[in-house]
Design a protein around this motif. Structure first.
Motif, PDB file in Angstrom:
ATOM      1  N   UNK A   1     -38.080 -17.457  -7.905  1.00 45.80           N
ATOM      2  CA  UNK A   1     -38.950 -18.299  -8.736  1.00 45.80           C
ATOM      3  C   UNK A   1     -39.234 -17.713 -10.114  1.00 45.80           C
ATOM      4  N   UNK A   2     -38.235 -17.134 -10.746  1.00 44.33           N
ATOM      5  CA  UNK A   2     -38.417 -16.616 -12.100  1.00 44.33           C
ATOM      6  C   UNK A   2     -38.450 -17.821 -13.035  1.00 44.33           C
ATOM      7  N   UNK A   3     -39.619 -18.114 -13.568  1.00 46.62           N
ATOM      8  CA  UNK A   3     -39.735 -19.302 -14.399  1.00 46.62           C
ATOM      9  C   UNK A   3     -40.797 -19.156 -15.470  1.00 46.62           C
ATOM     10  N   UNK A   4     -40.557 -19.851 -16.574  1.00 47.69           N
ATOM     11  CA  UNK A   4     -41.488 -19.882 -17.699  1.00 47.69           C
ATOM     12  C   UNK A   4     -41.647 -21.322 -18.148  1.00 47.69           C
ATOM     13  N   UNK A   5     -42.864 -21.692 -18.506  1.00 47.76           N
ATOM     14  CA  UNK A   5     -43.087 -23.038 -19.034  1.00 47.76           C
ATOM     15  C   UNK A   5     -42.166 -23.274 -20.231  1.00 47.76           C
TER      16      UNK A   5
ATOM     17  N   UNK B   1     -40.927 -20.480 -23.604  1.00 43.07           N
ATOM     18  CA  UNK B   1     -39.667 -19.752 -23.451  1.00 43.07           C
ATOM     19  C   UNK B   1     -39.259 -19.066 -24.743  1.00 43.07           C
ATOM     20  N   UNK B   2     -38.446 -18.027 -24.595  1.00 45.66           N
ATOM     21  CA  UNK B   2     -37.940 -17.306 -25.752  1.00 45.66           C
ATOM     22  C   UNK B   2     -38.921 -16.297 -26.335  1.00 45.66           C
ATOM     23  N   UNK B   3     -39.973 -15.972 -25.597  1.00 45.65           N
ATOM     24  CA  UNK B   3     -40.987 -15.043 -26.096  1.00 45.65           C
ATOM     25  C   UNK B   3     -41.056 -13.751 -25.285  1.00 45.65           C
ATOM     26  N   UNK B   4     -40.126 -13.572 -24.343  1.00 43.47           N
ATOM     27  CA  UNK B   4     -40.089 -12.347 -23.556  1.00 43.47           C
ATOM     28  C   UNK B   4     -40.980 -12.333 -22.329  1.00 43.47           C
TER      29      UNK B   4
END
Length: 114
Positions: A76-80, A84-87
């Motif tokens: 479940x590696x996830x980012x809104x 994204x693109x901010x590390x």
């Protein structure tokens, strides 16, 4: 940081938004059906008071012949999308792998779900 008790719904919202094809309901099992789950096994990144990225360490034992190995599954590696693109995922994965090392994992495994 570790997910805190009571933040499960916010984390499920994150994963539902990060993985719209799977949907929020798919991820409920990580909080309700894993007998080895520990609250600190979900690591999140918080920005502006909101959980924006997260991943889960899934504890399992894998046997090869007579030898048992402790596996740290990465799930479940996830980012809104708007974060994204901010590390954030990189930071979450670094914290997660440190947590797996501290737990004595012999190896880790990342599954893509597809």
């Amino acid at each position: 940081r570790s997910l805190r008790p009571g933040e499960e719904d916010a984390c499920l919202d994150l994963w539902g938004a990060a993985f719209p094809d799977a949907g929020r309901a798919y991820f409920v099992r990580y909080f309700t059906r894993d007998p080895f789950r520990q609250v600190e096994d979900t690591v999140v990144c918080v920005a502006d008071g909101r959980i924006v990225s997260g991943a889960t360490f899934v504890r399992r034992t894998v046997r090869c012949g007579d030898t048992a190995y402790r596996m740290g599954g990465v799930a479940n590696v996830g980012t809104l999308p708007e974060h994204r693109g901010r590390g954030h995922s990189t930071a979450v994965l670094r914290a997660l792998t440190a947590r797996m090392d501290d737990a004595g994992s012999d190896f880790s495994l990342l599954g893509t779900g597809s």
